[in-house]
Design an enzyme around this catalytic site. Structure first.
Site, PDB file in Angstrom:
ATOM      1  N   ASP A  43       0.761  -1.247   0.031  1.00  0.00           N
ATOM      2  CA  ASP A  43       0.021  -0.014   0.013  1.00  0.00           C
ATOM      3  C   ASP A  43       0.858   1.117   0.017  1.00  0.00           C
ATOM      4  OD1 ASP A  43      -1.657  -2.297   0.735  1.00  0.00           O
ATOM      5  OD2 ASP A  43      -2.789  -1.170   2.086  1.00  0.00           O
ATOM      6  N   GLU A  54       1.981  -9.196  11.602  1.00  0.00           N
ATOM      7  CA  GLU A  54       1.929  -9.034  10.282  1.00  0.00           C
ATOM      8  C   GLU A  54       3.103  -8.680   9.417  1.00  0.00           C
ATOM      9  OE1 GLU A  54      -0.627  -5.185  10.172  1.00  0.00           O
ATOM     10  OE2 GLU A  54      -1.209  -5.533   7.955  1.00  0.00           O
TER      11      GLU A  54
END
Ligand code: GLC
Length: 434
Positions: free
Chosen positions: A177, A406
């Site tokens: 992103d 993550e």
């Protein structure tokens, strides 16, 4: 065996058990969410990795992961990046912001395609587990035309001039992103005028997430495409953000090749011929993203019509996609090896020497297990065994140190972002801890 070696084996076995537990805990009845709270729906490339991890212990459930994902597929072939199977109001931007017309509700952009790759790997696991192969083949045969439709969509809507290089129309579509690679193209993208409330920064420290100026542009793009009725042709013509992401093209290249393998069992001769021709076009497209002077693969800004000379992890992913020039492959392996000398745990998403390197901020420095999975396989396949071993050992060491987060700090190994993360657990099961 040394005591340390014995301990590591026990620890690895315990970690595998923990990885299975996480994937089961994040199961929402046939599909897997990335992590509770932060990402409460089904994500596209996350699920492809989940399917590869789940296939190590439950082949039937692995097929279900892909079947649920394809419930989100549009008639055009687009496989959306999020499928909102059930309403949860703790996420922004939710289905009403996307405003797409599909049932179940979905986002309107895609993500790196790995479902042909996942299908092949589930078939391999099914064979290794002596599962019922006629059932496995039926499941793969049912997926094949859907994956083909997805690849046709990529070509039709994201490479309308048939150059062999596809473009993304949103940073979220790349899966990376807030990579510094998008900073340039985002500067010429307007910010939204809508007031909105981010949910991510209430759940994860803001220093580990994209910054506000980037978010305002992410939302502008969603609003623009919604106002165009998610019409692919109009989006292509009117977008201010059109980037040929090298990671996307490399991952697509690999998925296309794996689709061709599937076509040998499940496709027609005409489809096989078409896929072979397209794979060749993609391979020469990927070749053109090579920058001879810098000796690296760069993404290309198609609005400004120039290479984005920012070196990120994406430039190494052609190793996964397939580099046919051995000299280029060697240059990539040497450079990645050099990056690894700069941090305790690789591979960082930016070189620690880069001024944009930020060891905790998401795609601007941290290590991601799924990227290591692809780089590790690519390095091994292209003949760089030492590099492949180092990537696997580092991933394992990160999991031993910090569990299945993550992403991870490449300098300290600290676990960052969301915890109990599905695709990290899956990358452990399918590769690092296998
Ligand atoms: C973030 C990541 C993206 C991932 C999603 C769910 O948006 O950047 O790659 O698919 O989270 O894990």
């Amino acid at each position: 065996m040394s005591a340390a070696g014995a301990m590591e084996i026990e620890d690895v076995a315990a970690l595998r058990t923990e990885a299975v537990r996480i994937l089961r805990e994040n199961d929402r009845g046939g599909y897997t969410i990335p992590t509770d709270g932060l990402y409460p729906f089904q994500w596209n490339w996350d699920s492809a990795f989940c399917a590869m991890g789940i296939a190590t212990y439950d082949v039937d459930r692995a097929w279900s992961e892909l079947d649920y994902l394809y419930q989100g597929q549009w008639e055009s072939g687009l496989l959306p990046h999020i499928v909102f199977h059930r309403p949860v109001d703790s996420y922004y931007p939710g289905p009403d912001v996307w405003g797409t017309a599909h049932t179940p509700p979905t986002s309107g952009i895609s993500q790196p395609p790995l479902t042909a790759t996942a299908t092949l790997r589930i078939l391999d696991r099914a064979a290794a587990a002596h599962a019922n192969m006629s059932d496995a083949k039926d499941r793969a045969a049912a997926l094949y035309p859907k994956i083909l439709a997805l690849h046709d969509w990529w070509e039709r809507e994201r490479d309308p001039d048939r150059t062999g290089i596809v473009a993304v129309l949103h940073p979220w579509e790349t899966g990376a992103d807030n990579s510094p690679v998008w900073d340039g193209p985002l500067k010429t993208t307007p910010a939204t005028k809508t007031q909105f409330q981010r949910r991510d920064v209430a759940l994860v420290d803001a220093t580990m997430r994209p910054r506000q100026w980037e978010y305002e542009r992410y939302i502008h793009l969603v609003e623009l495409y919604r106002s165009l009725g998610w019409d692919g042709g109009k989006m292509w013509r009117e977008t201010p953000f059109k980037v040929a992401d090298v990671a996307m093209n490399a991952i697509l290249m690999r998925d296309e090749r794996d689709l061709l393998t599937l076509a040998e069992s499940f496709g027609t001769p005409a489809e096989r011929a078409r896929l072979e021709e397209r794979a060749e076009r993609r391979q020469s497209g990927l070749d053109r993203l090579w920058h001879a002077q810098d000796g690296f693969y760069y993404s290309r800004d198609l609005v400004a019509d120039e290479a984005i000379r920012v070196a990120s992890h994406a430039g190494f992913l052609p190793l996964w996609g397939g580099v046919r020039n051995p000299d280029r492959a060697k240059q990539l392996a040497d450079r990645l090896t050099q990056w690894l000398t700069l941090c305790r745990y690789g591979a960082p998403t930016m070189s620690p020497r880069d001024p944009e390197f930020d060891q905790k901020r998401y795609w601007r420095g941290p290590v991601w297990a799924i990227i290591n999975f692809m780089l590790g396989h690519g390095a091994a396949e292209q003949g760089f065994a030492d590099l492949a071993d180092r990537l696997r050992e580092d991933t394992r060491a990160l999991m031993l140190r910090s569990g299945f987060c993550e992403y991870y700090d490449p300098l300290t190994g600290e676990g960052l972002g969301g915890g109990a993360f599905s695709w990290t657990a899956a990358a452990g099961l399918a590769w690092a801890l296998d």
